[in-house]
Scaffold this active site. Structure first.
Site, PDB file in Angstrom:
ATOM      1  N   SER A  70      -2.538   0.147   5.596  1.00 44.90           N
ATOM      2  CA  SER A  70      -3.269   1.022   6.512  1.00 44.90           C
ATOM      3  C   SER A  70      -3.874   0.248   7.682  1.00 44.90           C
ATOM      4  CB  SER A  70      -4.376   1.774   5.762  1.00 44.90           C
ATOM      5  OG  SER A  70      -3.829   2.662   4.805  1.00 44.90           O
ATOM      6  N   GLY A 263      -1.674   5.289   4.661  1.00 48.71           N
ATOM      7  CA  GLY A 263      -0.812   4.622   5.626  1.00 48.71           C
ATOM      8  C   GLY A 263      -1.516   4.457   6.955  1.00 48.71           C
ATOM      9  N   GLY A 265      -1.815   4.351  11.401  1.00 51.53           N
ATOM     10  CA  GLY A 265      -1.414   5.073  12.602  1.00 51.53           C
ATOM     11  C   GLY A 265      -1.927   6.493  12.706  1.00 51.53           C
ATOM     12  N   CYS A 292      -5.955   9.595   2.264  1.00 54.67           N
ATOM     13  CA  CYS A 292      -6.038   8.962   3.589  1.00 54.67           C
ATOM     14  C   CYS A 292      -5.040   9.581   4.571  1.00 54.67           C
ATOM     15  CB  CYS A 292      -5.860   7.456   3.458  1.00 54.67           C
ATOM     16  SG  CYS A 292      -6.438   6.539   4.913  1.00 54.67           S
ATOM     17  N   LEU A 293      -4.002   8.863   4.988  1.00 56.28           N
ATOM     18  CA  LEU A 293      -3.017   9.445   5.897  1.00 56.28           C
ATOM     19  C   LEU A 293      -2.361  10.662   5.253  1.00 56.28           C
ATOM     20  CD1 LEU A 293      -1.478   9.217   8.622  1.00 56.28           C
ATOM     21  CD2 LEU A 293       0.202   7.797   7.421  1.00 56.28           C
ATOM     22  N   GLN A 296      -4.620  13.565   5.802  1.00 56.51           N
ATOM     23  CA  GLN A 296      -4.579  14.042   7.183  1.00 56.51           C
ATOM     24  C   GLN A 296      -3.311  14.841   7.458  1.00 56.51           C
ATOM     25  OE1 GLN A 296      -4.891  10.232   9.052  1.00 56.51           O
ATOM     26  NE2 GLN A 296      -7.070  10.000   8.597  1.00 56.51           N
ATOM     27  N   GLY A 336      -9.176   5.646  10.863  1.00 56.83           N
ATOM     28  CA  GLY A 336      -9.603   5.772  12.245  1.00 56.83           C
ATOM     29  C   GLY A 336      -9.371   7.155  12.810  1.00 56.83           C
ATOM     30  N   PHE A 337      -8.802   8.052  11.981  1.00 52.68           N
ATOM     31  CA  PHE A 337      -8.591   9.445  12.359  1.00 52.68           C
ATOM     32  C   PHE A 337      -9.289  10.327  11.337  1.00 52.68           C
ATOM     33  CE2 PHE A 337      -5.305   7.107  14.441  1.00 52.68           C
ATOM     34  CZ  PHE A 337      -5.045   7.780  15.636  1.00 52.68           C
ATOM     35  N   HIS A 376     -10.493   6.160  -0.353  1.00 54.81           N
ATOM     36  CA  HIS A 376      -9.572   5.463  -1.258  1.00 54.81           C
ATOM     37  C   HIS A 376     -10.135   5.394  -2.674  1.00 54.81           C
ATOM     38  CE1 HIS A 376      -6.442   3.710   1.491  1.00 54.81           C
ATOM     39  NE2 HIS A 376      -7.332   4.138   2.365  1.00 54.81           N
ATOM     40  N   GLU A 378      -8.701   4.569  -5.369  1.00 52.56           N
ATOM     41  CA  GLU A 378      -8.147   3.509  -6.208  1.00 52.56           C
ATOM     42  C   GLU A 378      -9.057   2.294  -6.277  1.00 52.56           C
ATOM     43  OE1 GLU A 378      -7.239   2.143  -2.190  1.00 52.56           O
ATOM     44  OE2 GLU A 378      -7.118   4.093  -3.174  1.00 52.56           O
TER      45      GLU A 378
END
Length: 401
Positions: A70, A263, A265, A292-293, A296, A336-337, A376, A378
């Site tokens: 990430s 992940g 981006g 996370c990603l 989103q 960051g998003f 996260h 985990e």
């Protein structure tokens, strides 16, 4: 508290006090896109690397952080001053591929003091091609990021202390940034594989899942190894597939549940090919869990929107409230998003919220066995308060088997 400095307020000659006192020539430098220059002592690999400069407030777990996919295309500023003091080992890594572009430290790396250490952080970073910089006023840099947002920058290390600052500034300015960038495709696997390694325990190391009861297909957008271990530890047989795998190919594996991984981006960029797949998987009625990603892009698949945060959440001490139980858990975060909860559809609801800034940390569908979290669970690194989410997922899988 004194006012926060505007971007560019750190003087070009802000070199480490120790170096100035000793008359030593700096061997490392960070140059931001606006020309802000911070000098220090280079460590790890020589050369330079460009990326988004962010900060992480974790007190430990730097090896897991630096190998977290990430963090691809990011340069990590560690706010805790003593990084590297327990060395590195062969177990605490989250990926073997590319991850963080560089690291910025306050103090020089000391000799390892842990019985688990296999090598010095400097040697480990050099081996992985990771450029580092020590001797930086990380508190000041963190305040700059907090005030003006995460800037683009270039970190450089040269034993001779010779740098082309104009070229480095131009390289930083040319970096497109993470917004609108599909970074996941740089790090997700290129072919499917099975995973049976479970969680680590003292004296035993990592275990193996030999009596799997359920089959989970994990879509890899930059997955961390400890997430896969947590899934396997619940009694699942795990098959990992590339992030651009079609819904038809995933369903052909006959999964009992589907996992959407973390992940790097912009989720909207990766979502161009991932969101249609996620929508198709939701329609099957199979349990889906995202982190996370993955969280989103699940929101995007439901019709919600995401946005770039000013400086993001990165650390291992973020308090989050589970609105479904009323409990508060301390979490590990790296994003960051953020999902905009007001854009969620009527058949979905916000389940978790950050107690730092009120931003969204989780959601669930009201008419499907589908949920996700921004942080996260985990815990690699971080507290284990949120491990229950893996059990919550498997409970859904059991009830829909």
């Amino acid at each position: 508290m004194p006012p926060l400095p505007p971007r560019g307020s750190i003087p070009d000659d802000a070199r480490p006090t120790a170096d100035q006192a000793a008359g030593a020539k700096p061997t490392g430098v960070l140059v931001l896109a606006d020309g802000t220059t911070l000098w220090g002592r280079g460590l790890g690999a020589t050369g330079d690397a460009v990326g988004e400069v962010c900060f992480n407030t974790s007190m430990t777990g730097y090896q897991e952080i630096l190998t977290d996919p990430s963090y691809t295309d990011q340069i990590i500023t560690f706010t805790f001053p003593h990084v590297g003091n327990v060395g590195t080992n062969f177990e605490d890594i989250e990926s073997v591929g590319p991850a963080a572009r560089g690291l910025i430290l306050r103090a020089d790396v000391t000799e390892p003091s842990s019985w688990r250490a296999a090598s010095h952080l400097d040697a480990w970073a050099k081996q992985r091609g990771l450029v580092g910089l020590a001797g930086v006023d990380t508190r000041r840099l963190t305040r700059l990021i907090r005030a003006s947002g995460a800037p683009n920058g270039v970190i450089a290390h040269s034993p001779t202390g010779t740098f082309d600052l104009d070229a480095l500034k131009a390289k930083a300015a040319a970096f497109p940034g993470l917004e609108g960038l599909d970074v996941a495709k740089q790090v997700f696997c290129r072919q499917s594989y099975t995973w049976d390694e479970t969680l680590w325990s003292l004296g035993k190391g990592y275990g193996r899942q030999e009596n799997a009861q359920f089959h989970i297909v994990a879509i890899d957008y930059g997955v961390k190894r400890n997430i896969l271990r947590c899934l396997a530890a619940t009694g699942a047989r795990v098959t990992v597939v590339p992030g651009d795998t079609s819904a038809e190919a995933i369903l052909a594996l006959s999964p009992d549940g589907i996992f959407l991984s973390n992940g790097p981006g912009d989720p909207a960029a990766t979502g161009v090919y991932a969101v249609p797949v996620i929508r198709s998987l939701i329609e099957t009625g199979k349990p889906v869990f995202g982190i996370c990603l993955g969280h989103q892009m699940l929101a995007l698949a439901l019709g919600a929107r995401t946005a770039k945060m000013k400086q993001g959440h990165r650390g291992a001490n973020h308090p989050v409230k589970d609105k479904t139980t009323g409990r508060v858990e301390i979490t590990s975060q790296n994003h960051g998003f953020v999902v905009l909860p007001e854009t969620l559809p009527a058949n979905a609801e916000e389940t978790h919220v950050s107690l730092f800034d009120g931003t969204n940390e989780g959601l669930r569908m009201l008419d499907k066995p589908v949920f996700s979290v921004q942080y996260h669970p985990e815990a690699s690194p971080g507290p284990e308060d949120s491990h229950y989410l893996f059990d919550r997922f498997i409970d859904l899988v059991k009830s829909h088997a």
